[in-house]
Scaffold this motif. Structure first.
Motif, PDB file in Angstrom:
ATOM      1  N   SER A  29       0.842  -1.194   0.000  1.00 25.30           N
ATOM      2  CA  SER A  29       0.000   0.000   0.000  1.00 25.30           C
ATOM      3  C   SER A  29       0.879   1.246   0.000  1.00 25.30           C
ATOM      4  N   GLU A  30       0.258   2.389   0.082  1.00 23.51           N
ATOM      5  CA  GLU A  30       1.026   3.626   0.195  1.00 23.51           C
ATOM      6  C   GLU A  30       1.941   3.528   1.413  1.00 23.51           C
ATOM      7  N   SER A  31       3.174   3.960   1.243  1.00 20.50           N
ATOM      8  CA  SER A  31       4.132   3.867   2.349  1.00 20.50           C
ATOM      9  C   SER A  31       3.716   4.744   3.517  1.00 20.50           C
ATOM     10  N   PRO A  32       3.915   4.269   4.744  1.00 19.46           N
ATOM     11  CA  PRO A  32       3.655   5.112   5.902  1.00 19.46           C
ATOM     12  C   PRO A  32       4.606   6.307   5.906  1.00 19.46           C
ATOM     13  N   GLN A  33       4.206   7.365   6.565  1.00 21.40           N
ATOM     14  CA  GLN A  33       5.010   8.585   6.582  1.00 21.40           C
ATOM     15  C   GLN A  33       6.407   8.333   7.141  1.00 21.40           C
ATOM     16  N   MET A  34       6.505   7.414   8.084  1.00 23.54           N
ATOM     17  CA  MET A  34       7.810   7.074   8.662  1.00 23.54           C
ATOM     18  C   MET A  34       8.778   6.596   7.581  1.00 23.54           C
ATOM     19  N   LEU A  35       8.315   5.700   6.702  1.00 21.55           N
ATOM     20  CA  LEU A  35       9.178   5.175   5.645  1.00 21.55           C
ATOM     21  C   LEU A  35       9.494   6.252   4.615  1.00 21.55           C
ATOM     22  N   LYS A  36       8.496   7.031   4.239  1.00 21.25           N
ATOM     23  CA  LYS A  36       8.741   8.121   3.288  1.00 21.25           C
ATOM     24  C   LYS A  36       9.787   9.091   3.830  1.00 21.25           C
ATOM     25  N   GLY A  37       9.649   9.442   5.112  1.00 24.49           N
ATOM     26  CA  GLY A  37      10.582  10.379   5.719  1.00 24.49           C
ATOM     27  C   GLY A  37      11.980   9.798   5.822  1.00 24.49           C
ATOM     28  N   ARG A  38      12.058   8.519   6.166  1.00 29.32           N
ATOM     29  CA  ARG A  38      13.355   7.870   6.317  1.00 29.32           C
ATOM     30  C   ARG A  38      14.072   7.771   4.972  1.00 29.32           C
ATOM     31  N   LEU A  39      13.320   7.456   3.924  1.00 34.35           N
ATOM     32  CA  LEU A  39      13.906   7.345   2.593  1.00 34.35           C
ATOM     33  C   LEU A  39      14.390   8.710   2.096  1.00 34.35           C
ATOM     34  N   GLN A  40      13.600   9.748   2.352  1.00 33.74           N
ATOM     35  CA  GLN A  40      13.996  11.092   1.934  1.00 33.74           C
ATOM     36  C   GLN A  40      15.237  11.568   2.698  1.00 33.74           C
ATOM     37  N   LEU A  41      15.240  11.356   3.998  1.00 39.85           N
ATOM     38  CA  LEU A  41      16.373  11.781   4.821  1.00 39.85           C
ATOM     39  C   LEU A  41      17.646  11.044   4.421  1.00 39.85           C
ATOM     40  N   PHE A  42      17.528   9.754   4.150  1.00 37.55           N
ATOM     41  CA  PHE A  42      18.696   8.972   3.758  1.00 37.55           C
ATOM     42  C   PHE A  42      19.282   9.516   2.456  1.00 37.55           C
ATOM     43  N   GLN A  43      18.414   9.858   1.512  1.00 39.03           N
ATOM     44  CA  GLN A  43      18.887  10.393   0.233  1.00 39.03           C
ATOM     45  C   GLN A  43      19.565  11.755   0.425  1.00 39.03           C
ATOM     46  N   GLU A  44      19.014  12.590   1.286  1.00 38.17           N
ATOM     47  CA  GLU A  44      19.617  13.904   1.534  1.00 38.17           C
ATOM     48  C   GLU A  44      20.992  13.764   2.181  1.00 38.17           C
ATOM     49  N   GLN A  45      21.112  12.842   3.127  1.00 33.63           N
ATOM     50  CA  GLN A  45      22.410  12.609   3.770  1.00 33.63           C
ATOM     51  C   GLN A  45      23.418  12.061   2.769  1.00 33.63           C
ATOM     52  N   LEU A  46      22.950  11.159   1.897  1.00 29.96           N
ATOM     53  CA  LEU A  46      23.819  10.573   0.891  1.00 29.96           C
ATOM     54  C   LEU A  46      24.279  11.618  -0.119  1.00 29.96           C
TER      55      LEU A  46
END
Length: 237
Positions: A29-46
């Motif tokens: 299903s649509e990803s929970p906000q926790m996963l969306k936020g974690r994926l975005q933050l990981f990309q920004e750090q990378l």
């Protein structure tokens, strides 16, 4: 279903190994906000890390470029999928959320610096084998074009090719209708079997914590080159 690594591949890469996760009764299903936020933050750090660190300084990227060359492919022309993701992020072309299964697959690929693919089991026909691509091998990929798999590792069922550490086919893509899935982690060859199983199990646990269902986790390598999936019961061969 039996999943096997072609024994000929070990002549080129003796330590080649796959992490195999068999999911049943999952909810995509649509990803929970926790996963969306974690994926975005990981990309920004990378992104900031990539500003000062060459791609080849990332162990997983370096190993998969070497693996590509071992099988006769050019990593500068056809990039392993993990490297392609890293290059997108370096350009600040961040990956957007698709759904829980794709987002988790992307997160694992970025976190562990490895190619990874997730496939709808209901769309796979018969047994699966990891083989090297021939001239005639290829398919319409998730990147929106036809992709040749010559000299590139590929997953084939009894009907056609459907996945690779390069790009996956549209034919077996996971959707929100998927309930049973096959997750393949193209692990770093340098990992020990114990490290590989720990990583594979960690991915399976995180996936089911978000998508529910059950996960059976295995590693296939030269010493144990196949696994049988049968309903919810799986075993290494």
């Amino acid at each position: 279903m039996k999943i096997t690594i072609d024994e000929n591949l070990f002549q080129h890469m003796p330590n080649l190994k796959l992490g195999i996760i068999h999911y049943t009764k999952i909810t995509v299903s649509e990803s929970p906000q926790m996963l969306k936020g974690r994926l975005q933050l990981f990309q920004e750090q990378l992104f900031f890390e990539l500003d000062t660190k060459p791609l080849t300084d990332f162990p997983g990227i370096k190993e998969w470029r070497e693996t590509w060359k071992a099988f006769g492919a050019d990593p500068s022309r056809y990039r392993p999928s993990a490297e392609a993701l890293f290059r997108r992020i370096k350009k600040q072309n961040y990956l957007q959320s698709v759904h829980s299964a794709v987002d988790l697959n992307t997160f694992f690929s970025l976190q562990y610096e490895i190619p990874a693919g997730i496939y709808d089991l209901s769309k796979i026909v018969g047994n699966v084998q990891l083989v090297i691509g021939e001239k005639e091998d290829g398919y319409d990929g998730l990147n929106g074009r036809f992709n040749s798999l010559h000299h590139i590792l590929q997953l084939k069922d009894e009907q056609s090719s459907f996945g690779s550490p390069y790009v996956d086919s549209v034919s077996t893509a996971v959707t929100e209708e998927t309930t049973d899935a096959l997750h393949v982690l193209f692990l770093r060859p340098s990992m020990t079997r114990e490290e590989a199983l720990q990583l594979t199990t960690a991915c399976g646990n995180m996936f089911t914590s978000i998508s529910g269902g059950e996960a059976s986790c295995f590693v296939v390598n030269q010493e144990c080159p196949s696994v049988i999936l049968n309903g919810t019961h799986s075993s290494n061969m």
